[in-house]
Design an enzyme around this catalytic site. Structure first.
Site, PDB file in Angstrom:
ATOM      1  N   SER A  28      -1.539   3.153  -9.050  1.00 20.38           N
ATOM      2  CA  SER A  28      -2.484   2.518  -8.123  1.00 20.38           C
ATOM      3  C   SER A  28      -2.628   3.235  -6.789  1.00 20.38           C
ATOM      4  O   SER A  28      -3.538   2.952  -6.037  1.00 20.38           O
ATOM      5  CB  SER A  28      -2.080   1.056  -7.873  1.00 20.38           C
ATOM      6  OG  SER A  28      -0.879   0.991  -7.128  1.00 20.38           O
TER       7      SER A  28
ATOM      8  N   LYS B 204       1.298  -0.636  -1.799  1.00 17.35           N
ATOM      9  CA  LYS B 204      -0.147  -0.596  -1.523  1.00 17.35           C
ATOM     10  C   LYS B 204      -0.357  -0.305  -0.045  1.00 17.35           C
ATOM     11  O   LYS B 204       0.565  -0.310   0.753  1.00 17.35           O
ATOM     12  CB  LYS B 204      -0.815  -1.948  -1.848  1.00 17.35           C
ATOM     13  CG  LYS B 204      -0.681  -2.423  -3.277  1.00 17.35           C
ATOM     14  CD  LYS B 204      -1.618  -1.709  -4.215  1.00 17.35           C
ATOM     15  CE  LYS B 204      -1.582  -2.288  -5.613  1.00 17.35           C
ATOM     16  NZ  LYS B 204      -0.422  -1.918  -6.390  1.00 17.35           N
TER      17      LYS B 204
END
Length: 189
Positions: free
Chosen positions: A109, A146
């Site tokens: 990600s 993230k």
């Protein structure tokens, strides 16, 4: 006709209503690898208490050449090193040695930020996370790496890969910032 009792509504499960699906074809020999990758990317991860990167700091001095090495036209490198480098001092913020940990990344990600599956990141728990920082966070007890940001006025964890969705926190969810990522280490061989 009897209806199945399996399944049912679960918050956050499945795809959004009305979103189209797409079939993907992979060679049969690669099906186990793709399934393993999907399972690994969904598996919850928990962290224990951080440990120091080293119980006994290394006394190995690496030679540092301060000349820049061009990635295009070859250049000569001076024979003598300019200084010796202590990796602890080079990689860890002074005074934050006890609050810095190394974590191995699992998943894809964050590829847009240059963080790939199996890379190791240094995470500093003493730094205060700011919008735009890459963070290691616990979302409802599950670990994620993230970029900390905002979406529509709400705190969000933003992936750096268009194939992943942002994590926008709802009122009933919890977010704990575990630490701020300061370095990414990648093994090339």
């Amino acid at each position: 006709m009897s209806r199945s009792r399996h399944g049912g509504f679960r918050p956050g499960a499945g795809r959004p209503a009305g979103e189209p699906t797409q079939r993907l074809r992979v060679p049969e020999s690669q099906v186990p690898a793709v399934r393993a990758w999907l399972d690994a990317s969904r598996a919850p991860v928990a962290l224990g208490a951080p440990r120091a990167l080293s119980l006994e700091p290394s006394n190995i001095a690496l030679h540092a050449f301060l000349n820049r090495v061009p990635a295009g036209i070859p250049a000569t490198l001076e024979a003598a090193a300019d200084e010796a480098v202590d990796l602890n001092r080079h990689l860890v913020i002074a005074g934050h040695e006890g609050s810095t940990a190394m974590i191995r990344v699992s998943g894809w990600s964050m590829i847009g930020a240059g963080i790939f599956d199996q890379d190791e990141v240094l995470v500093d728990r003493a730094l205060e996370a700011r919008q735009g920082d890459i963070v290691v966070a616990l979302v409802n007890g599950e670990l994620s790496i993230k970029r900390l940001g905002m979406l529509d006025g709400q705190v969000a964890l933003l992936p750096e890969n268009p194939h992943f969705r942002p994590i926008v926190l709802r009122e009933d969810e919890t977010l704990d910032i575990w630490g701020v990522v300061t370095r990414c280490l990648r093994k090339l061989r």
